[in-house]
Scaffold this active site. Structure first.
Site, short mmCIF file in Angstrom:
data_model
loop_
_atom_site.label_atom_id
_atom_site.label_comp_id
_atom_site.label_asym_id
_atom_site.label_seq_id
_atom_site.Cartn_x
_atom_site.Cartn_y
_atom_site.Cartn_z
N ARG A 39 -1.48 5.82 -0.02
CA ARG A 39 -1.97 6.02 1.33
C ARG A 39 -1.34 7.18 2.10
O ARG A 39 -2.01 7.82 2.89
CB ARG A 39 -1.77 4.74 2.13
CG ARG A 39 -3.00 3.87 2.06
CD ARG A 39 -2.90 2.79 3.05
NE ARG A 39 -4.21 2.21 3.31
CZ ARG A 39 -4.37 1.15 4.06
NH1 ARG A 39 -3.34 0.56 4.60
NH2 ARG A 39 -5.57 0.68 4.29
N TYR A 98 -15.79 -9.73 0.36
CA TYR A 98 -16.41 -8.42 0.08
C TYR A 98 -17.71 -8.56 -0.70
O TYR A 98 -18.66 -7.83 -0.48
CB TYR A 98 -15.42 -7.52 -0.67
CG TYR A 98 -14.37 -6.93 0.24
CD1 TYR A 98 -14.66 -5.87 1.09
CD2 TYR A 98 -13.07 -7.46 0.28
CE1 TYR A 98 -13.70 -5.33 1.94
CE2 TYR A 98 -12.11 -6.94 1.13
CZ TYR A 98 -12.43 -5.88 1.96
OH TYR A 98 -11.48 -5.36 2.81
N ASP A 126 -7.07 -1.58 -7.34
CA ASP A 126 -7.67 -2.13 -6.12
C ASP A 126 -8.07 -3.58 -6.39
O ASP A 126 -8.32 -3.95 -7.54
CB ASP A 126 -8.89 -1.33 -5.68
CG ASP A 126 -9.19 -1.60 -4.21
OD1 ASP A 126 -8.58 -0.94 -3.35
OD2 ASP A 126 -10.01 -2.50 -3.91
N ARG A 182 -5.07 13.07 -6.34
CA ARG A 182 -6.40 12.54 -6.00
C ARG A 182 -7.44 13.66 -5.95
O ARG A 182 -8.57 13.49 -6.38
CB ARG A 182 -6.26 11.82 -4.66
CG ARG A 182 -7.47 11.33 -3.98
CD ARG A 182 -8.02 10.08 -4.63
NE ARG A 182 -9.13 9.61 -3.83
CZ ARG A 182 -10.32 10.21 -3.77
NH1 ARG A 182 -10.53 11.30 -4.48
NH2 ARG A 182 -11.29 9.74 -3.00
N ARG A 221 0.82 -1.21 0.00
CA ARG A 221 0.00 0.00 0.00
C ARG A 221 0.86 1.27 0.00
O ARG A 221 0.44 2.31 0.51
CB ARG A 221 -0.97 0.02 1.19
CG ARG A 221 -1.80 -1.25 1.33
CD ARG A 221 -2.71 -1.50 0.14
NE ARG A 221 -3.72 -0.49 -0.01
CZ ARG A 221 -4.91 -0.51 0.58
NH1 ARG A 221 -5.23 -1.51 1.36
NH2 ARG A 221 -5.78 0.46 0.38
O1 CP3 Z 1 -0.13 -1.21 -2.71
C1 CP3 Z 1 -0.47 -0.17 -3.28
O2 CP3 Z 1 -0.14 0.92 -2.89
C2 CP3 Z 1 -1.27 -0.28 -4.58
C3 CP3 Z 1 -2.64 0.08 -4.48
C4 CP3 Z 1 -3.63 -0.74 -3.69
C5 CP3 Z 1 -4.86 -0.17 -3.24
N1 CP3 Z 1 -5.61 -1.18 -2.70
C6 CP3 Z 1 -5.25 1.24 -3.39
C7 CP3 Z 1 -6.28 1.81 -2.50
C8 CP3 Z 1 -3.65 -2.09 -3.32
C9 CP3 Z 1 -2.57 -3.16 -3.50
C10 CP3 Z 1 -4.91 -2.36 -2.72
C11 CP3 Z 1 -5.31 -3.70 -2.25
C12 CP3 Z 1 -6.50 -3.84 -1.42
N2 CP3 Z 1 -7.69 -3.16 -1.51
C13 CP3 Z 1 -6.64 -4.82 -0.41
C14 CP3 Z 1 -5.59 -5.86 -0.06
C15 CP3 Z 1 -4.49 -5.30 0.76
C16 CP3 Z 1 -4.86 -4.98 2.19
O3 CP3 Z 1 -4.70 -3.84 2.60
O4 CP3 Z 1 -5.27 -5.91 2.91
C17 CP3 Z 1 -7.92 -4.68 0.14
C18 CP3 Z 1 -8.49 -5.50 1.28
C19 CP3 Z 1 -8.58 -3.64 -0.57
C20 CP3 Z 1 -9.98 -3.15 -0.41
C21 CP3 Z 1 -10.01 -1.71 -0.05
N3 CP3 Z 1 -9.67 -0.66 -0.89
C22 CP3 Z 1 -10.37 -1.15 1.20
C23 CP3 Z 1 -10.80 -1.95 2.41
C24 CP3 Z 1 -10.26 0.24 1.08
C25 CP3 Z 1 -10.62 1.32 2.09
C26 CP3 Z 1 -9.61 1.52 3.16
C27 CP3 Z 1 -8.17 1.74 2.67
O5 CP3 Z 1 -7.47 0.74 2.62
O6 CP3 Z 1 -7.79 2.86 2.36
C28 CP3 Z 1 -9.78 0.52 -0.21
C29 CP3 Z 1 -9.50 1.86 -0.76
C30 CP3 Z 1 -8.16 2.12 -1.34
N4 CP3 Z 1 -7.44 1.23 -2.11
C31 CP3 Z 1 -7.44 3.34 -1.24
C32 CP3 Z 1 -6.26 3.15 -1.97
C33 CP3 Z 1 -5.18 4.16 -2.21
C34 CP3 Z 1 -7.92 4.61 -0.49
C35 CP3 Z 1 -8.95 5.33 -1.30
C36 CP3 Z 1 -8.78 6.82 -1.39
O7 CP3 Z 1 -7.72 7.35 -1.77
O8 CP3 Z 1 -9.79 7.47 -1.13
#
Ligand code: CP3
Length: 357
Positions: free
Chosen positions: A41, A163, A87, A50, A37
């Site tokens: 983040r 999910y 994602d 963003r 991530r």
């Molecule tokens: O690794 C990286 O930086 C690449 C990008 C990436 C995102 N999501 C971007 C994202 C990756 C590899 C993921 C994987 C992901 N997404 C997982 C598996 C990894 C883990 O953390 O367990 C899961 C469970 C998700 C589902 C998901 N996406 C959730 C639960 C959420 C909300 C909470 C959070 O993690 O921020 C997301 C949103 C998300 N995915 C964001 C980003 C940058 C935040 C959204 C925003 O910018 O508003």
């Protein structure tokens, strides 16, 4: 002409291939490091991009901008790999179950899979539905210009299933787990479709230029060992035996109880969370490359503590091929300066201990 150019770019030798060498168990001059991530983040530079857009999904679906935020951690944090900005939930969407990303809350599915009837609108993907991801990979590869490898990824069938049946994030995922007891046959049908979709998706990411791929089984740890074998490992096994073009990493968070079985999968690298003692992992998983596993909360500590804990973690993996990372994604409110200290500490660690398999 464009085709030729693309082939040329794909064939570009990497200037830093430490992570690929480590994944293949080859000798490396130092431990490679990246963060799960890392894209999206924590960096103010990400937020600036963003804010230009209406939503997270718009960013995911705009290849030029997805490529830009993918490369930011390479420029700003000096990590040894990029991970494509996307994602895990693009797969259910491409299969027919749309999701929304609610600001500060997370994913939300207006319609869920609650029974066999709900599968009627769900299809195994062909792959081309996700062309925006492959385009983002092509652009990223071209702009990285061989600086570091690019990691592609997908969620594991079980984690995506969680999910699709729960409809959102959850502390217990009790709807998803209840499904396995009440409707196991329907669960297997959906997991089959997910597995086939994920294999096609990963192969197309690799074709577009991904140098290695990782499976995130983020909700592995909520299943009983028996259910984990039945509803997750079985499908991970099929994915692992289908992907042989590039190194594959399996990260199953919380699945310490299944490490031995995960070790039998046909993958190069096994990701570990911070519940696993590196010493136990090296004993249970000889011959595999290990990835992880600093507690992300260490990055809230004083600088000296970060350095000490990182060195302790590196000592724990001594003697085995290792890719340094956190034990899960970096938390959103982490100071990028602390991340930099973690990365620098890994880079300075004496590497005389990395051995070839
Ligand atoms: O690794 C990286 O930086 C690449 C990008 C990436 C995102 N999501 C971007 C994202 C990756 C590899 C993921 C994987 C992901 N997404 C997982 C598996 C990894 C883990 O953390 O367990 C899961 C469970 C998700 C589902 C998901 N996406 C959730 C639960 C959420 C909300 C909470 C959070 O993690 O921020 C997301 C949103 C998300 N995915 C964001 C980003 C940058 C935040 C959204 C925003 O910018 O508003």
């Amino acid at each position: 002409m464009l085709g030729e150019c693309f082939i040329y770019l794909c064939a570009m030798p990497l200037k830093n291939d430490l992570i690929l060498k480590a994944a293949n168990g080859e000798k490396v001059p130092r431990t490679p490091v990246w963060l799960m991530r890392q894209a999206g983040r924590i960096l103010p530079e990400y937020r600036a991009v963003r804010e230009k857009l209406g939503s997270f999904k718009e960013l995911v679906e705009t290849p030029e901008l997805a490529a830009e935020v993918t490369i930011q951690p390479v420029d700003i944090l000096n990590v040894d790999a990029a991970i494509i900005f996307s994602d895990i939930l693009v797969i259910p969407e491409a299969m027919g179950l749309r999701y929304q990303m609610i600001e500060k809350k997370g994913p939300y599915f207006p319609k869920i899979v609650g029974n066999a009837g709900d599968l009627s609108g769900i299809n195994t993907i062909e792959g081309e539905e996700l062309s925006y991801v492959y385009r983002a990979i092509e652009i990223t590869k071209s702009e990285l210009n061989g600086r570091v490898p690019l990691i592609g990824f997908a969620g594991a069938p079980w984690t995506i299933f969680a999910y699709m049946t729960e409809g959102s994030g959850s502390k217990t995922f009790s709807k998803a787990r209840r499904f396995l007891y009440q409707q196991p046959d329907t669960a297997h049908k959906l997991l089959e479709m997910l597995t086939e979709s994920i294999i096609r998706y990963l192969k197309l990411q690799i074709k577009a230029g991904a140098d290695m791929v990782q499976i995130f089984d983020s909700w592995a740890g909520i299943l009983t060992p028996h259910h984990y074998r039945q509803f997750s490992l079985k499908y991970l096994d099929r994915i692992a035996s289908s992907i042989s073009e590039v190194p594959l990493t399996i990260f199953a968070k919380g699945a310490w109880f299944a490490l031995e079985d995960i070790g039998k999968l046909d993958c190069n690298t096994i990701g570990l969370d911070w519940n696993v003692d590196p010493k136990d992992a090296t004993r249970i998983l000889p011959g595999k490359t290990l990835q992880g596993n600093l507690d992300p909360c260490v990055l809230y500590a004083d600088n000296e503590d970060i350095i000490r804990e990182t060195n302790k973690m590196l000592d724990g993996f001594k003697g085995q091929a290792h890719i340094a990372n956190l034990g899960h994604g970096v938390y959103p409110d982490t100071d990028p300066e602390k991340v930099r200290i973690f990365i620098e500490t890994v880079k300075e660690y004496s590497i005389s201990n990395q051995i070839a398999k």
